[in-house]
Every structure is written in C-alpha cells, then in structure tokens.
Motif scaffolding. Structure first.
Motif, PDB file in Angstrom:
ATOM      1  N   THR A 104      32.100  57.684 -53.410  1.00  0.00           N
ATOM      2  CA  THR A 104      32.937  56.494 -53.629  1.00  0.00           C
ATOM      3  C   THR A 104      33.135  56.254 -55.126  1.00  0.00           C
ATOM      4  N   ALA A 105      32.075  56.489 -55.912  1.00  0.00           N
ATOM      5  CA  ALA A 105      32.180  56.295 -57.371  1.00  0.00           C
ATOM      6  C   ALA A 105      33.278  57.208 -57.940  1.00  0.00           C
ATOM      7  N   CYS A 106      33.279  58.472 -57.522  1.00  0.00           N
ATOM      8  CA  CYS A 106      34.298  59.416 -58.024  1.00  0.00           C
ATOM      9  C   CYS A 106      35.690  59.003 -57.539  1.00  0.00           C
ATOM     10  N   TYR A 107      35.757  58.521 -56.301  1.00  0.00           N
ATOM     11  CA  TYR A 107      37.043  58.072 -55.746  1.00  0.00           C
ATOM     12  C   TYR A 107      37.616  56.936 -56.618  1.00  0.00           C
ATOM     13  N   LEU A 108      36.750  55.984 -57.004  1.00  0.00           N
ATOM     14  CA  LEU A 108      37.233  54.847 -57.804  1.00  0.00           C
ATOM     15  C   LEU A 108      37.633  55.277 -59.211  1.00  0.00           C
ATOM     16  N   SER A 109      36.889  56.233 -59.756  1.00  0.00           N
ATOM     17  CA  SER A 109      37.233  56.730 -61.089  1.00  0.00           C
ATOM     18  C   SER A 109      38.606  57.416 -61.031  1.00  0.00           C
ATOM     19  N   LYS A 110      38.797  58.216 -59.977  1.00  0.00           N
ATOM     20  CA  LYS A 110      40.034  59.000 -59.853  1.00  0.00           C
ATOM     21  C   LYS A 110      41.237  58.125 -59.529  1.00  0.00           C
ATOM     22  N   THR A 111      41.077  57.196 -58.584  1.00  0.00           N
ATOM     23  CA  THR A 111      42.245  56.453 -58.104  1.00  0.00           C
ATOM     24  C   THR A 111      42.556  55.210 -58.930  1.00  0.00           C
ATOM     25  N   ARG A 112      41.547  54.625 -59.599  1.00  0.00           N
ATOM     26  CA  ARG A 112      41.805  53.382 -60.345  1.00  0.00           C
ATOM     27  C   ARG A 112      41.622  53.554 -61.848  1.00  0.00           C
ATOM     28  N   ALA A 149      38.941  53.346 -63.372  1.00  0.00           N
ATOM     29  CA  ALA A 149      37.961  52.357 -63.835  1.00  0.00           C
ATOM     30  C   ALA A 149      36.804  53.038 -64.570  1.00  0.00           C
ATOM     31  N   TYR A 150      36.047  52.239 -65.362  1.00  0.00           N
ATOM     32  CA  TYR A 150      34.794  52.739 -65.945  1.00  0.00           C
ATOM     33  C   TYR A 150      33.743  52.627 -64.851  1.00  0.00           C
ATOM     34  N   VAL A 151      33.345  53.775 -64.291  1.00  0.00           N
ATOM     35  CA  VAL A 151      32.423  53.712 -63.154  1.00  0.00           C
ATOM     36  C   VAL A 151      31.058  54.276 -63.540  1.00  0.00           C
ATOM     37  N   PHE A 152      30.032  53.542 -63.166  1.00  0.00           N
ATOM     38  CA  PHE A 152      28.646  53.994 -63.338  1.00  0.00           C
ATOM     39  C   PHE A 152      28.034  54.090 -61.943  1.00  0.00           C
ATOM     40  N   GLY A 153      27.319  55.195 -61.695  1.00  0.00           N
ATOM     41  CA  GLY A 153      26.617  55.342 -60.422  1.00  0.00           C
ATOM     42  C   GLY A 153      25.129  55.400 -60.696  1.00  0.00           C
ATOM     43  N   LEU A 154      24.377  54.566 -59.993  1.00  0.00           N
ATOM     44  CA  LEU A 154      22.928  54.508 -60.218  1.00  0.00           C
ATOM     45  C   LEU A 154      22.213  54.863 -58.923  1.00  0.00           C
TER      46      LEU A 154
END
Ligand SMILES: C[S@@+](CC[C@H](N)C(=O)[O-])C[C@H]1O[C@@H](n2cnc3c(N)ncnc32)[C@H](O)[C@@H]1O
Length: 242
Positions: free
Chosen positions: A49-57, A59-64
């Motif tokens: 989901t983190a990669c999906y949000l980075s790709k589609t939006r 956004a600055y995404v951090f996954g922990l």
C-alpha cells in the motif's frame, strides 16, 4: 513475534489485512492525499500500500515495521516498483518520528497485535493537528464464544480482540474525532475473486523451507476464522486529530 506473523512474513503476502488490496484502494480513493502529503504506513508489512500511494499520489511515504524481514521485502518491492518510499525498522509503540509530522497515518491490521490504546496515542502524537488516521482491523462481536476468542488470541498472538464499538470508544478516549467507522463482513469468495484482479507481481516468498509450525498455525487460523465467521467482522476507522 507470534508464529502467525512469522508465517505471513515468510509468505510475503502484500496485503494481510481484512478486505485486502481492493479494499485499501477503495478506501484510499476517498482520502485527499497529494504530492505534498506526508503519509506514515505503520506496520507496513511488505509495503504494497505504501508503494501504491507513492506511485499514484506522489506523496512522501514512510513505511515502518518491526520485522527486519518485512522491511527487506518492502525495500525490494520499492526497487522493483521504482517507487520512493522510505522503509524503516521501528516499533509502532515508540516511533522514530517527531511530533506532528504526518498528514496521514495508515494502519492495516496492526492494532489487533498491540496494546491498542498505547499505539493509538503514539499515532496521535505523530499526526499534525487535523491529520487523519485510517485503520482497518478485524473485530469480533460480543457473541464470539469465549473458547474461540482464546484460541484466536493464542494462535495469532493477540492481546485482545475488540468489537467495532470498543475500537470507536478507544479512538474517542485518545482524542480523535470520528469521520467514519464502518463495519464490513469478513471477505468471502466474491471478495477473494476481486483480489485476483490485483495480483501482487512483486510478492517475495522467502527461499527457506516453510517451518512446519507456521503451516500448522496458518491452517489453525483459517479453520478458526471459518468456524467463527458469523461472530467476526472488520472495521474501517477514519478519524481526525482534533
Ligand atoms: C497483519 S500484518 C499487516 C501488514 C500490512 N499492513 C498489510 O496489510 O499487509 C501486521 C504487521 O505489523 C507488524 N508489526 C507487529 N507489531 C509491530 C510493532 N510493534 N511495530 C511495528 N510493526 C509491527 C508486523 O511485522 C506485520 O508486518
């Protein structure tokens, strides 16, 4: 880590929360996230989901995530998908983020494994005022027989299995304001078919042989879910930091 979490880590599934990836996409389509948004995916697993949000939006995404293996798999996915997510090893109960940094905190099946109140307070700490938390969790009705509740807790390593109402109360008590708390049936055959439309091409199964203990755990888990379907549901909680 519980042997249930060890087992799903070995299998490397990209969406190990109720409703799967199709549900995540549906819910996230209604959330304003732009290239300016800071999104924290807490308990990100293999980071789909983190990669999906980075790709589609954008956004600055951090996954922990607390699991080294999950973060390794998430980093491999990041490379394969050509995305720019910062995956980090860390504990949801003591996050390596400063106060009020995030516009969005995303949680997909994490609170159920943790002392939920403590985890929610930590999520509130890292959210900006007005920031939004999105959380998908399995819930149990009060009708779930006590022996089945105990079995599920033992098999999956869960401290408690809350109802939708109990989660909602917890959110309010920690200082969140409700946007929505929606009850859904646990995925059935139709939903599994929907998931087939979203095959995870970047899933990484660990090369080592599956520990027979994990196979037993997963089997037991499936049987328990099947046997208690009518008492189990899942909740999608969207709350704002007031
Ligand atoms: C059921 S999996 C869900 C993974 C992912 N969100 C998904 O939907 O596929 C739960 C995840 O939470 C992680 N986890 C468990 N306890 C944690 C903690 N204290 N801090 C951070 N991550 C944790 C596990 O390693 C696992 O990746």
């Amino acid at each position: 880590m519980s042997s249930y979490l060890e087992a799903i880590t070995t299998l490397g599934y990209g969406n190990m929360h109720p409703g799967g990836f199709s549900h995540s996409i549906k819910i996230l389509s209604g959330i304003p996230i732009s290239e300016k948004s800071v999104v924290l995916d807490i308990g990100c697993g293999t980071g789909r989901t983190a990669c999906y949000l980075s790709k589609t939006r954008g956004a600055y995404v951090f996954g922990l995530d607390k699991s080294v293996q999950m973060i390794e798999k998430a980093n491999s996915r990041n490379l394969r998908e050509g995305t720019d997510v910062n995956f980090m090893l860390g504990d949801a109960l003591d996050m390596p983020f400063r106060d009020e940094v995030a516009d969005i905190v995303l949680i997909e099946s994490l609170l159920i494994f943790l002392p939920a109140e403590e985890a929610l307070k930590e999520c509130r700490r890292v959210l900006k005022p007005g920031g939004v938390i999105i959380d998908i969790e399995m819930t149990a009705n009060r009708s779930l027989p006590e022996y089945a509740r105990q079995q599920l807790k033992t098999v999956c390593g869960l401290p408690k299995i809350l109802s939708l109402e109990e989660y909602a109360e917890l959110y309010e008590s920690v200082g969140f304001k409700k946007i929505s708390a929606v009850r859904s049936n646990l995925p059935g055959p139709l939903d599994n078919f929907k998931e087939m439309l979203y095959i995870d091409r970047n899933r990484i199964v660990s090369k080592e042989k599956m520990n027979p203990e994990y196979v037993k755990t997963l089997l037991l888990y499936r049987l328990l879910i099947l046997a208690n379907r009518k008492h189990l549901e899942f909740g999608t909680f969207i709350y704002k930091k007031s």
